[in-house]
Design an enzyme around this catalytic site. Structure first.
Site, mmCIF file in Angstrom:
data_model
loop_
_atom_site.group_PDB
_atom_site.id
_atom_site.type_symbol
_atom_site.label_atom_id
_atom_site.label_comp_id
_atom_site.label_asym_id
_atom_site.label_seq_id
_atom_site.Cartn_x
_atom_site.Cartn_y
_atom_site.Cartn_z
ATOM 1 N N ASN A 43 43.618 39.793 40.933
ATOM 2 C CA ASN A 43 41.950 39.498 40.712
ATOM 3 C C ASN A 43 41.394 40.065 41.513
ATOM 4 O O ASN A 43 41.524 39.981 42.926
ATOM 5 C CB ASN A 43 41.668 38.043 40.510
ATOM 6 C CG ASN A 43 42.317 37.139 41.468
ATOM 7 O OD1 ASN A 43 43.159 37.275 42.105
ATOM 8 N ND2 ASN A 43 41.357 35.987 41.736
ATOM 9 N N GLU A 56 45.325 39.579 35.193
ATOM 10 C CA GLU A 56 46.166 40.142 33.748
ATOM 11 C C GLU A 56 45.259 41.491 33.345
ATOM 12 O O GLU A 56 46.199 42.489 33.114
ATOM 13 C CB GLU A 56 45.950 39.242 32.840
ATOM 14 C CG GLU A 56 46.509 37.964 32.962
ATOM 15 C CD GLU A 56 45.658 36.798 33.726
ATOM 16 O OE1 GLU A 56 44.775 37.078 34.656
ATOM 17 O OE2 GLU A 56 45.819 35.639 33.396
ATOM 18 N N CYS A 88 42.819 33.215 30.995
ATOM 19 C CA CYS A 88 41.566 32.747 30.588
ATOM 20 C C CYS A 88 41.333 33.403 29.374
ATOM 21 O O CYS A 88 42.246 34.422 28.544
ATOM 22 C CB CYS A 88 40.476 33.290 31.464
ATOM 23 S SG CYS A 88 40.010 35.070 31.395
ATOM 24 N N CYS A 91 41.184 37.212 29.216
ATOM 25 C CA CYS A 91 42.306 38.121 29.100
ATOM 26 C C CYS A 91 43.343 37.683 27.858
ATOM 27 O O CYS A 91 44.111 38.548 27.507
ATOM 28 C CB CYS A 91 43.217 37.366 30.386
ATOM 29 S SG CYS A 91 42.498 38.060 32.044
HETATM 30 O O1 LIG Z 1 44.382 33.607 34.645
HETATM 31 C C1 LIG Z 1 43.817 33.635 35.576
HETATM 32 C C2 LIG Z 1 42.794 32.943 35.849
HETATM 33 C C3 LIG Z 1 41.969 33.128 36.798
HETATM 34 N N1 LIG Z 1 41.908 34.368 37.609
HETATM 35 C C4 LIG Z 1 40.823 34.618 38.663
HETATM 36 C C5 LIG Z 1 39.585 34.734 38.209
HETATM 37 C C6 LIG Z 1 38.969 34.423 39.475
HETATM 38 O O2 LIG Z 1 38.902 35.470 40.382
HETATM 39 C C7 LIG Z 1 39.625 33.209 39.947
HETATM 40 C C8 LIG Z 1 39.296 31.971 39.669
HETATM 41 O O3 LIG Z 1 38.799 31.604 38.513
HETATM 42 O O4 LIG Z 1 40.999 33.368 39.616
HETATM 43 C C9 LIG Z 1 42.882 35.314 37.121
HETATM 44 O O5 LIG Z 1 42.719 36.329 37.925
HETATM 45 N N2 LIG Z 1 43.629 34.965 36.067
HETATM 46 ZN ZN LIG Z 2 41.303 36.069 32.743
#
Ligand SMILES: O=c1ccn([C@H]2C[C@H](O)[C@@H](CO)O2)c(=O)[nH]1
Ligand SMILES: [Zn+2]
Length: 139
Positions: A43, A56, A88, A91
């Site tokens: 992320n 993702e 989420c 994604c």
């Molecule tokens: O499946 C997920 C869930 C959350 N996040 C990230 C987005 C944000 O940076 C942090 C909190 O939501 O986690 C992802 O990368 N993938």
């Molecule tokens: Zn996501």
């Protein structure tokens, strides 16, 4: 070739590269292409919060931008103790773009996982087929 354990391990290594100064919630993903290549992502947050990109999508965008659109599996990892990370909604839609039935491994920090698929995570989703079967009005 890459087995499930290696893909899961790659997702946990990728989470260590998360750029998450706001949430401190580290997420990593590793996608396995049909021809056996692995692309990882993490992320990437932004001070303008809504611009944040999830792990993702970061992994999938890396793979697609290197010419890969056919996937066998994706593993997702986070630093949340005792909990299987779940993608989420954005994604889930993004995963569904590249097929209904490849493997999605939602892991815990101890590397155990739940196996799912894009269609299971996004039932009744809007897919590329919907747009392909749409007859565009002429002008
Ligand atoms: O499946 C997920 C869930 C959350 N996040 C990230 C987005 C944000 O940076 C942090 C909190 O939501 O986690 C992802 O990368 N993938
Ligand atoms: Zn996501």
């Amino acid at each position: 070739m890459c087995d499930v354990e290696s893909l899961v391990k790659a997702s946990h290594e990728a989470k260590l590269r998360a750029y998450c100064p706001y949430s401190k919630f580290q997420v990593g993903a590793a996608v396995l292409t049909e021809d056996g290549k692995v692309f990882t992502g993490c992320n990437v947050e932004n001070v303008s919060y809504s611009l944040t990109i999830c792990a993702e999508r970061s992994a999938l965008v890396k793979a697609v931008s290197e010419g890969h659109t056919r996937f066998k599996a994706i593993a997702v990892a986070s630093n949340m103790p005792d909990t299987y990370i779940r993608p989420c909604g954005a994604c889930r839609q993004f995963l569904l773009e590249f097929g209904k039935d490849y493997d999605v491994y939602m892991t815990k920090p101890d590397h155990t996982f739940i196996k799912s698929s894009p269609v299971e995570l996004m039932p009744h989703g809007f897919t590329p087929l919907d747009l392909m079967s749409y007859e565009k009005p002429g002008n």
